[in-house]
Motif scaffolding. Structure first.
Motif, PDB file in Angstrom:
ATOM      1  N   ASN A  74       0.746  -1.130   0.091  1.00 11.98           N
ATOM      2  CA  ASN A  74      -0.030   0.092   0.146  1.00 11.98           C
ATOM      3  C   ASN A  74       0.860   1.113  -0.112  1.00 11.98           C
ATOM      4  OD1 ASN A  74      -3.058  -0.742   0.345  1.00 11.98           O
ATOM      5  ND2 ASN A  74      -2.002  -2.069   1.836  1.00 11.98           N
ATOM      6  N   PRO A  75       0.083   2.499  -0.560  1.00 12.27           N
ATOM      7  CA  PRO A  75       1.167   3.451  -0.539  1.00 12.27           C
ATOM      8  C   PRO A  75       1.116   4.050   0.990  1.00 12.27           C
ATOM      9  CG  PRO A  75      -1.173   3.776  -1.553  1.00 12.27           C
ATOM     10  CD  PRO A  75      -0.984   2.426  -1.224  1.00 12.27           C
ATOM     11  N   VAL A  76       2.129   4.848   1.224  1.00  9.99           N
ATOM     12  CA  VAL A  76       2.672   5.294   2.654  1.00  9.99           C
ATOM     13  C   VAL A  76       1.365   5.877   3.333  1.00  9.99           C
ATOM     14  CG1 VAL A  76       4.090   6.891   3.745  1.00  9.99           C
ATOM     15  CG2 VAL A  76       4.874   5.649   1.947  1.00  9.99           C
ATOM     16  N   GLU A  77       0.500   6.747   2.716  1.00 11.10           N
ATOM     17  CA  GLU A  77      -0.443   7.269   3.286  1.00 11.10           C
ATOM     18  C   GLU A  77      -1.811   6.370   3.511  1.00 11.10           C
ATOM     19  OE1 GLU A  77      -0.879   7.661  -1.253  1.00 11.10           O
ATOM     20  OE2 GLU A  77       0.694   8.189   0.221  1.00 11.10           O
ATOM     21  N   LYS A  78      -1.782   5.328   3.140  1.00 14.04           N
ATOM     22  CA  LYS A  78      -2.969   4.471   3.492  1.00 14.04           C
ATOM     23  C   LYS A  78      -2.268   3.312   4.412  1.00 14.04           C
ATOM     24  CE  LYS A  78      -6.116   5.750   0.499  1.00 14.04           C
ATOM     25  NZ  LYS A  78      -7.364   5.906   0.693  1.00 14.04           N
ATOM     26  N   ARG A  79      -1.308   2.964   4.591  1.00 11.73           N
ATOM     27  CA  ARG A  79      -0.652   1.590   5.274  1.00 11.73           C
ATOM     28  C   ARG A  79      -1.390   1.611   6.604  1.00 11.73           C
ATOM     29  NH1 ARG A  79       5.634   1.986   3.673  1.00 11.73           N
ATOM     30  NH2 ARG A  79       5.414   1.561   1.766  1.00 11.73           N
ATOM     31  N   VAL A  80      -1.671   2.558   7.410  1.00 12.56           N
ATOM     32  CA  VAL A  80      -1.870   2.571   9.020  1.00 12.56           C
ATOM     33  C   VAL A  80      -3.291   2.003   8.558  1.00 12.56           C
ATOM     34  CG1 VAL A  80      -2.567   3.750  10.828  1.00 12.56           C
ATOM     35  CG2 VAL A  80      -0.216   3.991   9.777  1.00 12.56           C
TER      36      VAL A  80
END
Length: 90
Positions: A74-80
């Motif tokens: 996943n892209p960094v901004e969607k991982r959490v």
């Protein structure tokens, strides 16, 4: 407000801030297996992300492998968000 809702909001507050990336050549995140550890791993990743310490490499076994795949896939901004979604904490 129910205690569970208040507790979840407290957990979602940003608590770790780093002004710049440490002088390491690479950051690796290795996640082990073991059922309930998966939720703890998501919290650890969230703290790292809040501190802008995004790993260059991720690896894991069992639940750690699943969490590693969610992080790497996943892209960094969607991982959490994706980790929380998988673990049922929306």
């Amino acid at each position: 407000m129910p205690d569970q809702t208040r507790d979840r909001r407290a957990l979602r507050r940003k608590t770790h801030v780093v002004s710049e990336r440490p002088p390491f050549e690479r950051i690796a995140l290795i996640l082990q297996g073991g059922g309930a550890l998966g939720a703890y791993q998501a919290g650890v990743y969230q703290a790292l992300a809040e501190a802008t310490l995004h790993p260059d490499w991720v690896a894991g076994i069992s639940i750690g492998a699943i969490n590693s795949a969610l992080i790497a896939g996943n892209p960094v901004e969607k991982r959490v968000e994706k980790l929380r979604e998988f673990l049922g904490d929306r």
